[in-house]
Design a protein around this motif. Structure first.
Motif, mmCIF file in Angstrom:
data_model
loop_
_atom_site.group_PDB
_atom_site.id
_atom_site.type_symbol
_atom_site.label_atom_id
_atom_site.label_comp_id
_atom_site.label_asym_id
_atom_site.label_seq_id
_atom_site.Cartn_x
_atom_site.Cartn_y
_atom_site.Cartn_z
ATOM 1 N N ALA A 172 0.643 -0.903 0.128
ATOM 2 C CA ALA A 172 -0.176 -0.018 -0.103
ATOM 3 C C ALA A 172 0.580 1.194 -0.138
ATOM 4 C CB ALA A 172 -0.546 0.241 1.569
ATOM 5 N N THR A 173 2.091 0.874 0.731
ATOM 6 C CA THR A 173 2.994 2.174 0.912
ATOM 7 C C THR A 173 3.238 2.599 -0.660
ATOM 8 O OG1 THR A 173 3.517 1.850 3.474
ATOM 9 C CG2 THR A 173 4.945 3.359 2.197
ATOM 10 N N LYS A 174 3.653 1.733 -1.168
ATOM 11 C CA LYS A 174 4.365 2.002 -2.634
ATOM 12 C C LYS A 174 3.657 2.348 -3.446
ATOM 13 C CE LYS A 174 8.375 -1.752 -2.485
ATOM 14 N NZ LYS A 174 9.327 -0.594 -1.692
ATOM 15 N N VAL A 175 2.018 1.948 -3.500
ATOM 16 C CA VAL A 175 1.202 2.020 -4.356
ATOM 17 C C VAL A 175 0.620 3.368 -4.447
ATOM 18 C CG1 VAL A 175 -1.622 1.635 -4.918
ATOM 19 C CG2 VAL A 175 0.199 -0.028 -4.559
ATOM 20 N N ARG A 176 0.699 4.276 -2.704
ATOM 21 C CA ARG A 176 0.478 5.043 -2.558
ATOM 22 C C ARG A 176 1.529 6.701 -2.927
ATOM 23 N NH1 ARG A 176 -4.053 7.046 0.996
ATOM 24 N NH2 ARG A 176 -5.346 6.250 0.238
ATOM 25 N N GLU A 177 2.036 5.915 -3.312
ATOM 26 C CA GLU A 177 3.984 6.900 -4.117
ATOM 27 C C GLU A 177 3.475 6.833 -5.231
ATOM 28 O OE1 GLU A 177 7.435 4.601 -2.526
ATOM 29 O OE2 GLU A 177 6.757 4.649 -0.843
ATOM 30 N N LEU A 178 2.639 6.277 -5.899
ATOM 31 C CA LEU A 178 2.549 6.200 -7.310
ATOM 32 C C LEU A 178 0.918 6.974 -7.564
ATOM 33 C CD1 LEU A 178 3.587 2.624 -8.470
ATOM 34 C CD2 LEU A 178 4.926 3.874 -8.800
ATOM 35 N N ARG A 179 0.141 6.360 -6.514
ATOM 36 C CA ARG A 179 -1.057 6.861 -6.436
ATOM 37 C C ARG A 179 -1.555 7.001 -5.865
ATOM 38 N NH1 ARG A 179 -4.623 3.855 -11.891
ATOM 39 N NH2 ARG A 179 -2.887 2.903 -12.962
ATOM 40 N N ALA A 180 -1.475 8.216 -5.247
ATOM 41 C CA ALA A 180 -1.539 8.685 -4.042
ATOM 42 C C ALA A 180 -3.528 8.884 -3.762
ATOM 43 C CB ALA A 180 -1.543 10.559 -4.333
ATOM 44 N N THR A 181 -3.927 8.825 -4.502
ATOM 45 C CA THR A 181 -5.485 9.001 -3.800
ATOM 46 C C THR A 181 -6.061 8.017 -4.002
ATOM 47 O OG1 THR A 181 -5.757 10.417 -6.027
ATOM 48 C CG2 THR A 181 -5.763 11.352 -4.358
ATOM 49 N N LEU A 182 -5.459 6.579 -4.497
ATOM 50 C CA LEU A 182 -6.149 5.776 -4.510
ATOM 51 C C LEU A 182 -6.557 4.819 -3.257
ATOM 52 C CD1 LEU A 182 -6.531 2.742 -6.568
ATOM 53 C CD2 LEU A 182 -4.784 1.946 -5.716
ATOM 54 N N PRO A 183 -8.109 4.394 -3.707
ATOM 55 C CA PRO A 183 -8.495 4.293 -1.904
ATOM 56 C C PRO A 183 -8.086 2.357 -2.047
ATOM 57 C CG PRO A 183 -10.424 5.015 -3.291
ATOM 58 C CD PRO A 183 -9.079 5.040 -4.076
ATOM 59 N N ILE A 184 -7.306 2.313 -0.938
ATOM 60 C CA ILE A 184 -7.466 0.962 -0.351
ATOM 61 C C ILE A 184 -8.056 -0.155 0.192
ATOM 62 C CG2 ILE A 184 -5.330 -0.884 -0.111
ATOM 63 C CD1 ILE A 184 -3.542 1.352 -1.228
ATOM 64 N N LEU A 185 -8.527 -1.262 0.299
ATOM 65 C CA LEU A 185 -8.876 -1.693 1.190
ATOM 66 C C LEU A 185 -8.274 -3.750 1.202
ATOM 67 C CD1 LEU A 185 -11.203 -2.949 1.860
ATOM 68 C CD2 LEU A 185 -11.833 -3.615 -0.060
ATOM 69 N N PHE A 186 -7.702 -3.442 2.997
ATOM 70 C CA PHE A 186 -7.219 -4.944 2.855
ATOM 71 C C PHE A 186 -7.956 -5.442 3.784
ATOM 72 C CE2 PHE A 186 -4.105 -0.939 4.052
ATOM 73 C CZ PHE A 186 -3.039 -1.636 3.505
ATOM 74 N N ALA A 187 -8.156 -6.917 3.188
ATOM 75 C CA ALA A 187 -8.361 -8.145 3.814
ATOM 76 C C ALA A 187 -7.662 -8.721 5.006
ATOM 77 C CB ALA A 187 -8.524 -9.136 2.783
ATOM 78 N N SER A 188 -8.156 -8.748 5.373
ATOM 79 C CA SER A 188 -7.269 -9.599 7.030
ATOM 80 C C SER A 188 -8.356 -10.735 8.042
ATOM 81 C CB SER A 188 -6.680 -8.939 7.478
ATOM 82 O OG SER A 188 -6.119 -8.912 8.854
ATOM 83 N N GLY A 189 -7.478 -12.037 8.437
ATOM 84 C CA GLY A 189 -7.987 -12.689 9.276
ATOM 85 C C GLY A 189 -7.734 -11.957 10.622
ATOM 86 N N TYR A 190 -7.417 -10.685 10.996
ATOM 87 C CA TYR A 190 -7.211 -10.420 12.272
ATOM 88 C C TYR A 190 -7.310 -8.327 11.884
ATOM 89 C CZ TYR A 190 -4.174 -14.292 12.330
ATOM 90 O OH TYR A 190 -3.936 -15.874 11.754
ATOM 91 N N ALA A 191 -8.726 -8.455 11.205
ATOM 92 C CA ALA A 191 -8.900 -7.003 10.925
ATOM 93 C C ALA A 191 -8.651 -6.402 12.131
ATOM 94 C CB ALA A 191 -10.448 -7.431 10.355
ATOM 95 N N GLU A 192 -8.872 -6.645 12.815
ATOM 96 C CA GLU A 192 -9.561 -5.787 14.493
ATOM 97 C C GLU A 192 -8.206 -5.109 14.543
ATOM 98 O OE1 GLU A 192 -9.029 -9.403 15.464
ATOM 99 O OE2 GLU A 192 -10.859 -9.025 14.509
ATOM 100 N N ASN A 193 -7.119 -6.190 14.023
ATOM 101 C CA ASN A 193 -5.440 -5.858 15.241
ATOM 102 C C ASN A 193 -4.579 -4.288 13.803
ATOM 103 O OD1 ASN A 193 -6.110 -7.455 16.735
ATOM 104 N ND2 ASN A 193 -5.184 -8.586 15.786
ATOM 105 N N ILE A 194 -5.472 -4.223 12.751
ATOM 106 C CA ILE A 194 -4.481 -3.933 12.172
ATOM 107 C C ILE A 194 -5.422 -2.016 11.967
ATOM 108 C CG2 ILE A 194 -3.906 -2.886 9.616
ATOM 109 C CD1 ILE A 194 -4.965 -6.195 9.261
ATOM 110 N N ASP A 195 -4.129 -1.155 12.217
ATOM 111 C CA ASP A 195 -4.102 0.193 12.465
ATOM 112 C C ASP A 195 -4.089 0.598 10.631
ATOM 113 O OD1 ASP A 195 -5.054 0.748 14.731
ATOM 114 O OD2 ASP A 195 -2.332 0.695 15.189
ATOM 115 N N VAL A 196 -4.866 1.172 9.969
ATOM 116 C CA VAL A 196 -4.179 1.799 8.935
ATOM 117 C C VAL A 196 -4.511 3.274 8.146
ATOM 118 C CG1 VAL A 196 -5.280 -0.366 7.790
ATOM 119 C CG2 VAL A 196 -7.152 1.618 7.699
ATOM 120 N N PRO A 197 -3.302 3.949 7.195
ATOM 121 C CA PRO A 197 -3.952 5.900 7.057
ATOM 122 C C PRO A 197 -4.908 5.556 6.528
ATOM 123 C CG PRO A 197 -1.435 3.722 6.307
ATOM 124 C CD PRO A 197 -2.934 3.052 6.347
#
Length: 117
Positions: free
Chosen positions: A69-94
């Motif tokens: 996501a960090t690398k993608v945002r360097e290329l496309r600064a405004t792209l919305p990103i959705l993370f899929a995770s089995g541990y969703a509640e433990n993730i802090d996202v920008p």
């Protein structure tokens, strides 16, 4: 009506990826696929390619979803990103990024994607 939104799905598990792609296509999204971060970055670097949202697994073989996501945002600064995770509640996202917990229902996926687009 506006153009169909294009979603880049990054998931190393081929079966899971196929299921997500099927669901999104049924919801009438255009879907691009990547099996790992390298493939995803190649798609993102292609400036001719419209991408409205990237959905990525957090656990990828070559780099984790947050690094991607960090690398993608360097290329496309405004792209919305959705993370899929089995541990969703433990993730802090920008800002501009959200998390959906696995397993998720078709309705949950649809609602989350639509809310982000």
């Amino acid at each position: 009506m506006s153009h169909t939104s294009t979603i880049l799905v990054v998931e190393d598990d081929a079966i899971v990826r196929m299921l997500i792609v099927d669901v999104l296509e049924e919801l009438e999204f255009t879907v691009l696929e990547a099996a790992d971060a390298g493939e995803a970055l190649a798609q993102v670097r292609n400036t001719d390619q419209i991408i409205d949202l990237m959905m990525t697994d957090v656990g990828l073989p070559d780099m984790d979803g947050k690094q991607l996501a960090t690398k993608v945002r360097e290329l496309r600064a405004t792209l919305p990103i959705l993370f899929a995770s089995g541990y969703a509640e433990n993730i802090d996202v920008p800002a501009g990024m959200q998390v959906i917990g696995k397993p998720f229902s078709i309705d949950q996926l649809r609602d989350k994607v639509k809310s982000m687009l």
